[in-house]
Scaffold this motif. Structure first.
Motif, PDB file in Angstrom:
ATOM      1  N   ASN A  28      15.185  18.969  46.304  1.00  0.00           N
ATOM      2  CA  ASN A  28      16.204  19.939  45.892  1.00  0.00           C
ATOM      3  C   ASN A  28      15.641  21.079  45.045  1.00  0.00           C
ATOM      4  O   ASN A  28      15.971  21.235  43.870  1.00  0.00           O
ATOM      5  CB  ASN A  28      17.336  19.237  45.142  1.00  0.00           C
ATOM      6  N   LEU A  29      14.801  21.895  45.673  1.00  0.00           N
ATOM      7  CA  LEU A  29      14.290  23.080  44.991  1.00  0.00           C
ATOM      8  C   LEU A  29      15.326  24.189  45.114  1.00  0.00           C
ATOM      9  O   LEU A  29      15.626  24.659  46.218  1.00  0.00           O
ATOM     10  CB  LEU A  29      12.961  23.524  45.603  1.00  0.00           C
ATOM     11  N   TYR A  43      20.192  23.262  37.994  1.00  0.00           N
ATOM     12  CA  TYR A  43      19.091  23.333  37.039  1.00  0.00           C
ATOM     13  C   TYR A  43      19.378  24.414  36.003  1.00  0.00           C
ATOM     14  O   TYR A  43      19.861  25.496  36.345  1.00  0.00           O
ATOM     15  CB  TYR A  43      17.779  23.695  37.750  1.00  0.00           C
ATOM     16  N   ASP A  44      19.064  24.115  34.750  1.00  0.00           N
ATOM     17  CA  ASP A  44      19.061  25.192  33.770  1.00  0.00           C
ATOM     18  C   ASP A  44      17.692  25.873  33.804  1.00  0.00           C
ATOM     19  O   ASP A  44      16.795  25.458  34.548  1.00  0.00           O
ATOM     20  CB  ASP A  44      19.419  24.679  32.375  1.00  0.00           C
ATOM     21  N   HIS A  48      14.283  24.334  35.532  1.00  0.00           N
ATOM     22  CA  HIS A  48      13.759  25.067  36.678  1.00  0.00           C
ATOM     23  C   HIS A  48      12.302  25.457  36.445  1.00  0.00           C
ATOM     24  O   HIS A  48      11.455  25.325  37.350  1.00  0.00           O
ATOM     25  CB  HIS A  48      14.611  26.316  36.908  1.00  0.00           C
ATOM     26  N   GLU A  49      11.993  25.928  35.233  1.00  0.00           N
ATOM     27  CA  GLU A  49      10.619  26.309  34.922  1.00  0.00           C
ATOM     28  C   GLU A  49       9.685  25.105  35.010  1.00  0.00           C
ATOM     29  O   GLU A  49       8.558  25.216  35.507  1.00  0.00           O
ATOM     30  CB  GLU A  49      10.551  26.930  33.523  1.00  0.00           C
ATOM     31  N   ARG A 331      14.045  14.857  37.626  1.00  0.00           N
ATOM     32  CA  ARG A 331      14.237  15.474  38.933  1.00  0.00           C
ATOM     33  C   ARG A 331      13.414  16.741  39.108  1.00  0.00           C
ATOM     34  O   ARG A 331      13.426  17.333  40.189  1.00  0.00           O
ATOM     35  CB  ARG A 331      15.724  15.758  39.187  1.00  0.00           C
ATOM     36  N   TRP A 332      12.687  17.178  38.076  1.00  0.00           N
ATOM     37  CA  TRP A 332      11.777  18.297  38.303  1.00  0.00           C
ATOM     38  C   TRP A 332      10.519  17.850  39.021  1.00  0.00           C
ATOM     39  O   TRP A 332       9.730  18.677  39.483  1.00  0.00           O
ATOM     40  CB  TRP A 332      11.449  19.035  37.004  1.00  0.00           C
ATOM     41  N   ARG A 333      10.296  16.525  39.098  1.00  0.00           N
ATOM     42  CA  ARG A 333       9.263  15.994  39.975  1.00  0.00           C
ATOM     43  C   ARG A 333       9.912  15.658  41.321  1.00  0.00           C
ATOM     44  O   ARG A 333      11.117  15.472  41.411  1.00  0.00           O
ATOM     45  CB  ARG A 333       8.654  14.712  39.408  1.00  0.00           C
ATOM     46  N   SER A 334       9.106  15.521  42.336  1.00  0.00           N
ATOM     47  CA  SER A 334       9.627  15.045  43.616  1.00  0.00           C
ATOM     48  C   SER A 334       9.681  13.524  43.612  1.00  0.00           C
ATOM     49  O   SER A 334       8.881  12.857  42.943  1.00  0.00           O
ATOM     50  CB  SER A 334       8.735  15.527  44.764  1.00  0.00           C
TER      51      SER A 334
END
Length: 348
Positions: A28-29, A43-44, A48-49, A331-334
């Motif tokens: 979910n990018l 994402y905030d 996101h960064e 969730r910033w990782r896959s």
């Protein structure tokens, strides 16, 4: 003192162009503030960064010439993530996500090779449509297939394109009936209902596999008007390499009793790699409820099988980058491991 000239290379010694290909499910990018699935917060800016930085770092490790991506909601976010890698790609694209994907995420591609064409394949042929219980006729890929025709930098046979398919088949997640607002209409705690919902998912994935098989045959057959061309398939198959759905696409097992089937078969890159010392007894790219599975795969046509008389190269080795699956669950990782294969193309 006269220098001794280096011996000329033997005519029998092949010269190689090395080509690294990889498959990357991004989980979910999306751009910050972008709602993608109901019930999941956007994402905030900070999250996101972190996601962009993590993806960029992983892409730098992979350093692949061709990368297939799954779960791209916004093409702009994909381009930003690739830029964080510090690598230079001539093309970064996610067709259907240029202004934000609707309904389901899209597939993406980054490549250093020249691009002749990129298209998406969404609809099944009429004969490939399948009736799914309580849902009706299933007529198209839930996530349209990405098909690219590329040209290698050196040594590729004139008039021959390298075809790349990027795919993401329907998940095994039970397909419960929902209303127009996305509310589940069935009792998810009822085992019989869950079995029925799982059947729907299986039929949808199988229908996609059968439709994808037609695409593969159209590219690889040497009996068509243009003859077959080399193909690399990069995908999250949502099933193992030896599953019925994967074999519907690849038909590798048919080769055991029909040598002519090699023409239109696909071969799991792991199985045809020429460096046996680097093979492992088990590799996995996803862990679900403690169970490891190799859902993310790379398949190649006969042109990359070293023992084939039609070979234009081979698969040197295959690697899985999956350490992050055990590091944390942010969730910033896959939640998928990344698979990379080193291909070689003969240039002389």
């Amino acid at each position: 003192m006269n220098e001794i000239p280096a011996p000329a290379p033997s005519a029998a010694t092949p010269q190689w162009l090395m080509l690294q290909v990889a498959n990357v499910n991004l989980l979910n990018l999306a751009l910050p503030g972008r709602a993608f699935y109901p019930g999941q917060d956007p994402y905030d800016n900070l999250e996101h960064e972190r996601k962009l930085a993590w993806i960029g770092g992983m892409l730098a490790r992979l350093n692949a010439d061709i990368v297939g991506f799954q779960e791209v909601w916004d093409e702009a976010a994909l381009k930003a993530a690739v830029a964080r890698s510090g690598l230079r790609y001539t093309t970064v694209a996610a067709p259907g996500a240029e202004t934000g994907a609707i309904g389901t995420p899209r597939l993406g591609l980054a490549t250093r090779l020249g691009v002749e064409q990129i298209e998406t394949i969404a609809d099944f042929a009429p004969a490939e449509r399948v009736l799914v219980p309580e849902l009706g006729e299933y007529t198209r890929f839930e996530r349209p297939v990405l098909h690219a025709q590329l040209r290698a930098r050196h040594g590729q046979q004139p008039g021959t394109a390298l075809h790349v398919l990027v795919v993401h088949l329907k998940s095994k997640r039970p397909k419960y009936l929902q209303d127009a607002a996305g509310n589940v209409l069935e009792d998810r705690d009822d085992p019989a209902i869950t079995a029925r919902a799982t059947l729907r998912s299986l039929l949808m994935r199988a229908a996609e596999a059968a439709a994808l098989r037609r695409v593969v045959v159209g590219i690889t057959t040497r009996h068509g008007p243009q003859g077959g061309e080399p193909l690399v398939l990069l995908g999250d198959m949502n099933d193992g390499p030896h599953s019925v759905t994967s074999q519907m696409i690849a038909a590798t097992q048919a080769v055991a009793y029909d040598r002519g089937a090699r023409d239109v078969a696909l071969f799991h890159a792991w199985d045809v790699a020429t460096e046996p010392a680097l093979k492992r007894d088990m590799a996995y790219s996803h862990v679900h409820q403690g169970w490891p599975e190799l859902l993310d795969q790379i398949w190649v046509s006969e042109e990359f099988v070293a023992t084939s008389r039609f070979a234009i190269g081979d698969v040197k080795r295959v690697e899985v980058f999956n350490d992050h699956l055990h590091e944390s669950r942010e969730r910033w990782r896959s939640d998928h491991g990344f698979v990379r294969a080193l291909l070689r193309l003969r240039t002389g």
